[in-house]
Scaffold this motif. Structure first.
Motif, PDB file in Angstrom:
ATOM      1  N   ASP A 113       0.922  -1.310   0.121  1.00 36.00           N
ATOM      2  CA  ASP A 113       0.144   0.048  -0.072  1.00 36.00           C
ATOM      3  C   ASP A 113       1.047   1.197   0.066  1.00 36.00           C
ATOM      4  O   ASP A 113       0.570   2.178  -0.693  1.00 36.00           O
ATOM      5  CB  ASP A 113      -0.982   0.040   1.255  1.00 36.00           C
ATOM      6  CG  ASP A 113      -2.199  -0.717   1.055  1.00 36.00           C
ATOM      7  OD1 ASP A 113      -2.472  -1.147  -0.119  1.00 36.00           O
ATOM      8  OD2 ASP A 113      -2.470  -1.318   2.174  1.00 36.00           O
ATOM      9  N   GLN A 139      -4.536  -5.821  -5.163  1.00 41.46           N
ATOM     10  CA  GLN A 139      -4.703  -4.609  -5.257  1.00 41.46           C
ATOM     11  C   GLN A 139      -5.077  -4.111  -6.862  1.00 41.46           C
ATOM     12  O   GLN A 139      -5.507  -3.129  -7.008  1.00 41.46           O
ATOM     13  CB  GLN A 139      -3.133  -4.015  -4.956  1.00 41.46           C
ATOM     14  CG  GLN A 139      -2.875  -2.657  -5.029  1.00 41.46           C
ATOM     15  CD  GLN A 139      -1.447  -2.432  -4.998  1.00 41.46           C
ATOM     16  OE1 GLN A 139      -0.768  -2.865  -5.594  1.00 41.46           O
ATOM     17  NE2 GLN A 139      -1.155  -1.644  -3.893  1.00 41.46           N
ATOM     18  N   LEU A 151      -8.602  -4.014  -7.631  1.00 39.40           N
ATOM     19  CA  LEU A 151      -9.114  -2.608  -7.076  1.00 39.40           C
ATOM     20  C   LEU A 151      -8.800  -1.292  -7.776  1.00 39.40           C
ATOM     21  O   LEU A 151      -9.346  -0.482  -7.835  1.00 39.40           O
ATOM     22  CB  LEU A 151      -8.929  -2.462  -5.701  1.00 39.40           C
ATOM     23  CG  LEU A 151      -9.463  -3.396  -4.585  1.00 39.40           C
ATOM     24  CD1 LEU A 151      -8.826  -3.427  -3.418  1.00 39.40           C
ATOM     25  CD2 LEU A 151     -10.864  -3.356  -4.477  1.00 39.40           C
ATOM     26  N   LEU A 152      -7.657  -1.474  -8.693  1.00 40.95           N
ATOM     27  CA  LEU A 152      -7.246  -0.354  -9.467  1.00 40.95           C
ATOM     28  C   LEU A 152      -7.678  -0.715 -11.131  1.00 40.95           C
ATOM     29  O   LEU A 152      -6.904  -0.168 -11.984  1.00 40.95           O
ATOM     30  CB  LEU A 152      -5.586  -0.328  -9.380  1.00 40.95           C
ATOM     31  CG  LEU A 152      -4.998   0.394  -8.190  1.00 40.95           C
ATOM     32  CD1 LEU A 152      -3.828   0.147  -7.921  1.00 40.95           C
ATOM     33  CD2 LEU A 152      -5.475   1.803  -8.161  1.00 40.95           C
ATOM     34  N   ALA A 202      -8.717   6.627  -5.633  1.00 39.91           N
ATOM     35  CA  ALA A 202      -8.231   5.644  -6.223  1.00 39.91           C
ATOM     36  C   ALA A 202      -7.356   4.835  -4.958  1.00 39.91           C
ATOM     37  O   ALA A 202      -7.337   3.633  -5.000  1.00 39.91           O
ATOM     38  CB  ALA A 202      -7.529   5.753  -7.384  1.00 39.91           C
ATOM     39  N   ARG A 252      -9.364   3.417  -2.340  1.00 40.67           N
ATOM     40  CA  ARG A 252     -10.144   2.278  -2.698  1.00 40.67           C
ATOM     41  C   ARG A 252      -9.379   1.016  -2.850  1.00 40.67           C
ATOM     42  O   ARG A 252      -9.589  -0.219  -2.680  1.00 40.67           O
ATOM     43  CB  ARG A 252     -10.943   2.546  -3.874  1.00 40.67           C
ATOM     44  CG  ARG A 252     -12.298   1.983  -3.824  1.00 40.67           C
ATOM     45  CD  ARG A 252     -13.303   2.172  -5.040  1.00 40.67           C
ATOM     46  NE  ARG A 252     -12.996   3.491  -5.622  1.00 40.67           N
ATOM     47  CZ  ARG A 252     -12.280   3.973  -7.123  1.00 40.67           C
ATOM     48  NH1 ARG A 252     -11.832   2.782  -7.679  1.00 40.67           N
ATOM     49  NH2 ARG A 252     -12.343   5.163  -7.445  1.00 40.67           N
ATOM     50  N   ALA A 253      -7.898   1.274  -3.355  1.00 41.79           N
ATOM     51  CA  ALA A 253      -6.972   0.302  -3.621  1.00 41.79           C
ATOM     52  C   ALA A 253      -6.226  -0.418  -2.380  1.00 41.79           C
ATOM     53  O   ALA A 253      -5.475  -1.265  -2.520  1.00 41.79           O
ATOM     54  CB  ALA A 253      -5.984   0.631  -4.837  1.00 41.79           C
TER      55      ALA A 253
END
Ligand SMILES: C[S@@+](CC[C@H](N)C(=O)[O-])C[C@H]1O[C@@H](n2cnc3c(N)ncnc32)[C@H](O)[C@@H]1O
Length: 284
Positions: free
Chosen positions: A159, A192, A195-196, A223, A226-227
């Protein structure tokens, strides 16, 4: 050229047409990359890049991946720089397997920065070293044209890397290589990237474990939030792996996704790659 033309350019995997000898001196730098990946990295410098941003190699070890990028970069005489991020340390066991076996003379200690600098001398004017733990590093926001990620071994740090580098990627121009995408000890990478999905279009698989993406939309704060995958539950990751498997249907990767799922089932709640035990074989 618009985004779909640039995507088509990548989808043809033109790096596979390049003879291996084109890599020149980069072939002499020990690397964990496969030959396909080495050719991809060279091609991204030599052919793909137009000088719209920097090259960033996260997880350089002694510079093998950086050398492939740099040999392409020098071939195209790009005006940008290449940034090699790593702790630049190595255990004795890894030194034996990766370095001494490749003809490097044995040396004392864990510090491999002097060796990386020596091995990358042919491209010294192009490479900046960023030495240390990735979460202690910063990026100044300069546009990034090529981002290769090979240090996503801990979910929370994955992250942090997304937050540090992805907002600097240029839609329609920047390529992201997720080096460990299919590695079964790091299922959070595929999660990840799911989510992207509105921001990165998959170009395809580059054996052994890499997935290649084109950035299609500017990554903003919303973004990134959210990711975030560091605190996802196993159930959420399983759902995202199912979605990833469906997205990559037809690429011959179903067995790889199955293995990733079995590995997470065998390692509940683990978010650190080196703590994973191997995926058990499929049930009969
Ligand atoms: C698989 S190796 C990279 C191999 C390299 N790309 C090559 O061509 O041989 C992963 C590298 O990531 C680095 N790394 C992993 N986690 C890191 C972190 N949190 N901060 C800095 N470096 C890290 C390790 O030190 C290691 O050199």
């Amino acid at each position: 050229m618009d985004v779909s033309d640039r995507l088509k350019e990548l989808q043809g995997r033109p790096w596979l047409d390049i003879p291996y000898y084109s890599l020149g001196s980069a072939r002499r730098v020990p690397t964990m990359l496969s030959r396909h990946e080495q050719l991809l990295y060279y091609w991204l410098g030599a052919v793909w890049a137009r000088g719209v941003g920097e090259f960033v190699d996260v997880g350089s070890y002694v510079g093998g991946s950086t050398a492939c990028l740099a040999e392409g970069h020098i071939t195209a005489n790009l005006p940008t720089r290449i940034h090699a991020f790593d702790r630049f340390t190595s255990s004795e066991a890894l030194k034996r397997r990766m370095l001494y076996a490749a003809g490097i003379d044995p040396f004392e200690g864990e510090d491999i920065l002097p060796l990386a600098k020596e091995l990358l001398k042919p491209w010294a004017g192009r490479v900046t070293f960023h030495h240390g733990e990735i979460t202690d590093q910063t990026w100044d926001g300069s546009p990034i044209e090529v981002l290769t990620l090979d240090a996503s071994k801990v979910a929370l740090k994955t992250d942090a890397m997304a937050r540090m580098f992805l907002p600097a990627m240029v839609p329609g121009q920047s390529v992201l290589v997720q080096q460990d995408y299919l590695h079964c000890s790091q299922p959070w990478i595929a999660a990840q990237m799911e989510l992207l999905a509105d921001h990165f279009a998959p170009v395809g698989h580059c054996p052994d474990d890499s997935m290649v993406y084109l950035c299609t939309r500017q990554v903003d704060e919303e973004a990134l939030e959210r990711a975030e995958i560091g605190l996802l539950t196993d159930a959420e990751i399983f759902d995202l792996l199912d979605a990833a498997r469906a997205r990559h249907a037809g690429r011959g990767l179903d067995d790889r996704f199955d293995m990733m799922i079995r590995a997470l089932e065998a390692n509940p709640d683990k978010r650190i790659a080196w703590q994973f035990t191997p995926a058990p074989p499929p049930a009969e």
